[in-house]
Design a protein around this motif. Structure first.
Motif, PDB file in Angstrom:
ATOM      1  N   THR A  32      66.253  61.076  15.232  1.00  0.00           N
ATOM      2  CA  THR A  32      65.624  62.352  14.781  1.00  0.00           C
ATOM      3  C   THR A  32      65.050  62.966  16.236  1.00  0.00           C
ATOM      4  OG1 THR A  32      63.659  60.900  14.626  1.00  0.00           O
ATOM      5  CG2 THR A  32      64.349  61.577  12.598  1.00  0.00           C
ATOM      6  N   HIS A  35      67.885  65.485  16.907  1.00  0.00           N
ATOM      7  CA  HIS A  35      67.611  66.893  16.109  1.00  0.00           C
ATOM      8  C   HIS A  35      66.761  67.697  17.044  1.00  0.00           C
ATOM      9  CE1 HIS A  35      69.565  65.303  12.565  1.00  0.00           C
ATOM     10  NE2 HIS A  35      68.797  64.459  12.397  1.00  0.00           N
ATOM     11  N   THR A  38      68.930  69.206  19.634  1.00  0.00           N
ATOM     12  CA  THR A  38      69.942  70.127  19.138  1.00  0.00           C
ATOM     13  C   THR A  38      68.989  71.408  18.954  1.00  0.00           C
ATOM     14  OG1 THR A  38      70.702  68.198  17.811  1.00  0.00           O
ATOM     15  CG2 THR A  38      71.668  70.457  17.730  1.00  0.00           C
TER      16      THR A  38
ATOM     17  N   VAL B  80      63.592  73.155  10.592  1.00  0.00           N
ATOM     18  CA  VAL B  80      63.462  72.022  11.546  1.00  0.00           C
ATOM     19  C   VAL B  80      62.003  72.243  12.257  1.00  0.00           C
ATOM     20  CG1 VAL B  80      64.122  70.955  13.697  1.00  0.00           C
ATOM     21  CG2 VAL B  80      65.890  71.329  11.830  1.00  0.00           C
ATOM     22  N   PRO B 117      70.828  72.477  13.304  1.00  0.00           N
ATOM     23  CA  PRO B 117      69.621  71.804  13.520  1.00  0.00           C
ATOM     24  C   PRO B 117      69.230  71.027  12.538  1.00  0.00           C
ATOM     25  CG  PRO B 117      69.323  73.768  14.355  1.00  0.00           C
ATOM     26  CD  PRO B 117      70.690  73.821  13.702  1.00  0.00           C
ATOM     27  N   GLY B 118      69.068  69.799  12.367  1.00  0.00           N
ATOM     28  CA  GLY B 118      68.532  69.030  11.199  1.00  0.00           C
ATOM     29  C   GLY B 118      69.542  68.222  10.640  1.00  0.00           C
ATOM     30  N   THR B 119      70.817  68.317  10.919  1.00  0.00           N
ATOM     31  CA  THR B 119      71.934  67.590  10.567  1.00  0.00           C
ATOM     32  C   THR B 119      72.737  67.174  11.730  1.00  0.00           C
ATOM     33  OG1 THR B 119      73.373  69.338  10.061  1.00  0.00           O
ATOM     34  CG2 THR B 119      72.401  68.447   8.293  1.00  0.00           C
ATOM     35  N   LEU B 120      73.279  65.692  11.671  1.00  0.00           N
ATOM     36  CA  LEU B 120      73.890  65.062  12.803  1.00  0.00           C
ATOM     37  C   LEU B 120      74.834  64.062  12.255  1.00  0.00           C
ATOM     38  CD1 LEU B 120      73.672  64.461  15.945  1.00  0.00           C
ATOM     39  CD2 LEU B 120      71.979  62.835  15.279  1.00  0.00           C
ATOM     40  N   THR B 132      70.623  63.142   8.219  1.00  0.00           N
ATOM     41  CA  THR B 132      69.944  64.359   8.040  1.00  0.00           C
ATOM     42  C   THR B 132      68.317  64.068   8.196  1.00  0.00           C
ATOM     43  OG1 THR B 132      69.358  66.033   6.416  1.00  0.00           O
ATOM     44  CG2 THR B 132      70.090  63.884   5.374  1.00  0.00           C
ATOM     45  N   LEU B 133      67.984  65.225   8.529  1.00  0.00           N
ATOM     46  CA  LEU B 133      66.281  64.835   8.765  1.00  0.00           C
ATOM     47  C   LEU B 133      65.453  65.297   7.515  1.00  0.00           C
ATOM     48  CD1 LEU B 133      64.496  64.797  11.220  1.00  0.00           C
ATOM     49  CD2 LEU B 133      64.482  67.217  11.286  1.00  0.00           C
TER      50      LEU B 133
END
Lengths: 117, 155
Positions: A32, A35, A38, B80, B117-120, B132-133
């Motif tokens: 997290t 995130h 990013t 986010v 932002p929020g997904t990786l 995912t956040l």
């Protein structure tokens, strides 16, 4: 008009950097936090580069800055993915996960079988 | 051979865009540098059908893809920011099936997912494994990107 756009971009980039920094401190585990990093990359750096592009509108520096933004959009996910993938392969466990289709354990087994770690 | 020429052309355009002076010395230096670049790197860049670079349909899809990506970026950026301030997170690792045959398509889709932002993307094999956040049921990302990114890479 250009001054208004510049001001808006300036506030957006600085607020994004601030929120991303708060997120780095607040979030519970490694994934997290990536995130939040990013968000700093996209929000902070891209908006501040677009600010330079807008303030020098319409000259050669606009084109150069937009090219730099495009290169950064190509390269910055590679860094985030490299960090996250290394953590995943090393088996760093994500905290309070609600759903996990392929567990850490299963992926580690696959990696051990294929790459003989 | 066509891949070599395409690489020379692209790197020469990039040289002109960055230096932006049209005196004779600069033009000759750019030609030499782009020939060297193409000599080194053209065999890594194009494996088959280099003429597809000039396909206007795929460029059109690519521009549409950029607009969709920009919309998703801005939307998830505010999302986010909201999650960071309130602390309401629900992290999950989910599997995204890209239905891509080529590595280029998977790279494009994975980079777009990680850029948002929020997904990786944490792992990529035949499928992509995405952290995912905030996970909501029935709200799987990847479908919106997936359809148009298949057309960008020409599948």
């Amino acid at each position: 008009m250009i001054e208004i756009i510049t001001q808006i971009l300036l506030y957006m980039s600085s607020i994004s950097m601030l929120i991303g920094a708060i997120g780095m401190l607040r979030f519970p585990d490694f994934y997290t936090r990536v995130h939040a990093a990013t968000m700093v990359t996209i929000g902070g750096v891209c908006f501040s580069l677009l600010l330079i592009a807008a303030s020098t509108f319409w000259s050669i520096y606009t084109l150069k800055t937009v090219i730099i933004v495009i290169f950064m959009l190509f390269t910055s996910p590679v860094i985030a993915h490299a960090l996250a993938n290394t953590a995943y392969e090393l088996g760093i466990k994500p905290k309070n996960l609600s759903k996990n289709i392929i567990g850490i354990k299963k992926l580690k087994e696959v990696m051990e079988k294929e790459y003989d770690i | 051979m066509l891949g070599f020429l395409v690489t020379v052309l692209i790197s020469y355009i990039a040289w002109l865009a960055f230096t932006f002076s049209f005196v004779a010395g600069n033009l000759i230096a750019g030609a030499i540098v782009s020939l060297c670049v193409a000599f080194i790197s053209s065999r890594f860049l194009f494996h088959k059908k280099p003429s597809e670079v000039f396909n206007p349909v795929r460029w059109g899809y690519f521009i549409g893809y950029l607009f969709i990506l920009l919309y998703c970026e801005i939307k998830s950026h505010f999302d986010v920011a909201y999650r960071i301030i309130t602390g309401r997170i629900n992290p999950a690792i989910i599997k995204v099936t890209p239905h891509m045959r080529t590595d280029l398509g998977k790279t494009l889709l994975g980079s777009s997912i990680t850029l948002t932002p929020g997904t990786l993307v944490v792992g990529a094999e035949r499928e992509l494994y995405m952290h995912t956040l905030y996970y909501e049921k029935g709200h799987e990302t990847g479908e919106t990107f997936g359809k148009i990114s298949r057309k960008v890479v020409g599948e």
